[in-house]
Design an enzyme around this catalytic site. Structure first.
Site, PDB file in Angstrom:
ATOM      1  CD  GLN A   8      -8.408   0.901  -6.125  1.00 22.92           C
ATOM      2  OE1 GLN A   8      -7.940   0.086  -6.157  1.00 22.92           O
ATOM      3  NE2 GLN A   8      -9.636   0.925  -5.992  1.00 22.92           N
ATOM      4  CD  GLN A  19      -0.628  -4.335  -0.216  1.00 22.57           C
ATOM      5  OE1 GLN A  19      -1.499  -4.469  -0.268  1.00 22.57           O
ATOM      6  NE2 GLN A  19      -0.070  -3.449  -0.155  1.00 22.57           N
TER       7      GLN A  19
END
Lengths: 346, 310
Positions: B9, B247
């Site tokens: 992102q 994660q």
């Protein structure tokens, strides 16, 4: 450092293909310009020079020319074209690779003549008796290598075992699979199904130590159950051409549906998208061509109707295989001859 | 050896993928496949915007994944497949699609939910992230310990030497700004993110995503994928999924990921997808490495030239 070493030179049969030499030269120039791949153009040097002169930056590109006054035309029988020992472009290109002037060759010309020229010019690798053309096909899980698709139409069982070794080495480079699963194209999944050729090949593959997943029925070719699908060149060529024909036929049927009811039109449009995607992926001609495996040289066979873009892609793939030291990998993968037990004569 | 690395992102922009889609059917097809999988016009959002819609996490994540996988498929079709894969945060999903661990359709749907769950884990404005420049990892850890005062605050992205992103509650991140400067940080930049990713505040998102991730059909990666959470090579589907679960609330150890790739012999890094953020980070981490990115046809040719010379 090694990563910044130069690309190896690729010999391009400038007279091979329906639109030769125009599209071929344009594609080769694009490879030299955009991808920094040195090229050896093979064909009538006057014509090639005249054509090259049209590219304003041709003088700055690393393009050499090897003179070959003649070409094999598409209608000629492959053997006849070679027996006459004419200085054809494909022959001169093979000789240039053999002499070390180029590291690999690309031809979009007469497939039979290319196979014969490579077979006689390069010779076969130790432990391999027959060449195989390897096509990359899309599957439900990515892609697979199908071989032979037309180089050797008459095969013995041992040849299919050798094709498995060749296809496996190619799949590691082309598909990125570390340990490709091998399937044998046959009718019926059990070991006893098929014909004499596949039954004996089954036995050889099973005891070869390769990751063999058994017989594959034709309907499993596109499921992704195997990464390498082995068959004789007659069967492989039929399989490939039927697939192409089927996709075209279904597309035509769907196009006809587009004139039907509103619901049918919507359904057909969605299905058409899926088919179009499949066709884009199956069109290996557009993406580099098929390598001729088993010969002692790197040889890429492009489609006769290759566009300039397809030629650029073919030259890039040839350069990639040469840079990857593909031939050495194949040699390392072939067991020292005699490769496995020889099948009984029949 | 060559590794493909996939952006996370922050690399999105309106128009991404458009140039290559115009020229290559397989890129167009991949965007169309994403539209079908999501039953929403994601491709139009990527090509035309509006930007505020593209910036919503649940849109950004599938958008970057799609733009990345589309370029990967094109490379694959051109015979360019590397020895290793890795990706930054969301990019680890792209890496697993490329490696064949996850199907593209499954991945595009799960990252949309990942985006939504991460967004919903913390009320808007309650969390924050900031980039700390010029401090080593152990110093940043001390800064976090000092500024936490009982709140969540930890390193979230270990991007490169002297370039570490921290995440936690808004109050803790605010405190960390002055603490970090007191420890000699060159700059501390608050990041314009909608939630504090990769810290313990993401535990609720992790709990929601975990069963969904574990229910997906997976295969073993065809080539190893280096995971963000531990910089280890993942070679089987189960441990790949486990790393994707951890994660969500774990730090992205990008510097370790690149060092791990280097120790495996990787010398060339190709950033597959929009932007060049990872290309810049690689150059900071491994000065001698070659790093390339692909934005357009010229970038594509550059990568193909790398494969052509081996």
């Amino acid at each position: 450092m090694e990563a910044r070493s130069r690309s190896l030179r690729i010999a391009v049969d400038a007279m091979g293909g329906d639109a030769a030499p125009d599209c071929i030269v344009d594609g080769a120039v694009a490879a030299a310009r955009d991808l920094a791949i040195p090229v050896l153009l093979v064909g009538p040097s006057d014509r090639l020079r005249a054509h090259l002169a049209r590219a304003s930056d041709a003088a700055d590109l690393d393009i050499e020319i090897a003179d070959a006054p003649e070409a094999v035309t598409m209608g000629e029988p492959a053997m006849a074209a070679l027996r006459k020992l004419r200085p054809t472009s494909i022959r001169v290109a093979v000789d240039a690779v053999r002499a070390g002037r180029a590291a690999a060759l690309f031809s979009a010309g007469h497939t039979g003549a290319t196979v014969m020229a490579a077979f006689t010019g390069f010779g076969m690798l130790d432990g391999i008796d027959r060449p195989a053309l390897a096509a990359t096909i899309p599957t439900q899980q990515g892609a697979a290598v199908l071989l032979d698709v037309g180089a050797t139409v008459e095969c013995r069982p041992l040849h299919l075992l050798q094709f498995a070794i060749l296809g496996s080495a190619y799949a590691v480079t082309a598909l990125g699979v570390e340990r490709p699963r091998i399937g044998l194209l046959s009718i019926g999944e059990e070991a006893v199904k098929g014909n004499d050729l596949t039954r004996e090949a089954y036995r050889l593959l099973e005891s070869s130590g390769l990751p063999f997943t058994g017989n594959l029925e034709a309907r499993d070719v596109y499921t992704g159950r195997a990464d390498v699908i082995v068959c004789d060149g007659f069967t492989g060529n039929v399989a490939l051409k039927i697939s192409e024909g089927l996709v075209e036929a279904v597309e035509a049927l769907l196009a006809a549906e587009l004139t039907g009811s509103a619901a049918a039109r919507v359904g057909a449009r969605l299905a058409r998208g899926a088919f179009r995607r499949f066709r884009h992926r199956v069109d290996y001609s557009e993406y580099g061509g098929a390598p001729l495996l088993g010969v002692a040289g790197v040889c890429l066979v492009g489609h006769g109707r290759s566009s300039a873009k397809a030629v650029k892609n073919g030259v890039a793939l040839a350069a990639r295989l040469a840079a990857d030291d593909f031939l050495a990998r194949v040699v390392a993968a072939v067991p020292a001859p005699p490769a496995g037990p020889r099948p009984a004569a029949h | 050896m060559i590794a493909f690395i996939f952006p996370g992102q922050g690399s999105q922009r309106v128009g991404m993928g458009q140039a290559l889609a115009d020229e290559h059917p397989i890129v167009r097809d991949t965007f169309a496949e994403a539209d079908e999988a999501l039953d929403a016009p994601l491709s139009r959002l990527c090509f035309e915007g509006p930007e505020d819609q593209l910036l919503l996490t649940e849109n950004t994540q599938p958008a970057i994944l799609t733009a990345s996988v589309a370029v990967f498929r094109l490379l694959e079709q051109l015979g360019c497949v590397p020895q290793f894969f890795a990706g930054h945060s969301l990019g680890e999903y792209s890496a697993h699609v490329a490696a064949g661990t996850l199907s593209f359709a499954d991945a595009v749907r799960i990252v949309r939910r990942r985006g939504r769950y991460m967004q919903e884990a913390v009320p808007v404005g309650a969390g924050a992230m900031a980039a700390v420049l010029g401090l080593e990892r152990d110093v940043v850890e001390r800064v976090c310990a000092e500024a936490a005062e009982g709140d969540v605050l930890s390193p979230a992205n270990l991007n490169a030497p002297g370039q570490i992103v921290i995440a936690g509650t808004k109050a803790a991140v605010d405190r960390a700004v002055s603490v970090a400067k007191a420890h000699g940080a060159k700059r501390v930049l608050p990041l314009a993110v909608s939630a504090p990713f990769h810290c313990a505040l993401m535990k609720p998102a992790e709990a929601r995503l975990a069963p969904e991730l574990r229910a997906l059909p997976v295969r073993d990666p065809r080539r190893p994928v280096v995971a963000n959470v531990d910089a280890e090579l993942k070679r089987d589907g189960a441990s790949a999924i486990d790393a994707l679960v951890r994660q969500v609330s774990g730090a992205v150890r990008w510097e370790d990921v690149v060092r791990r790739l280097a120790s495996e012999g990787v010398r060339t890094y190709v950033e597959v997808g929009p932007g060049a953020v990872l290309t810049g980070l690689v150059r900071k981490i491994e000065r001698d490495a070659e790093a390339l990115n692909i934005e357009d046809a010229r970038g594509l040719d550059g990568v193909r030239a790398v494969f052509a010379r081996g």
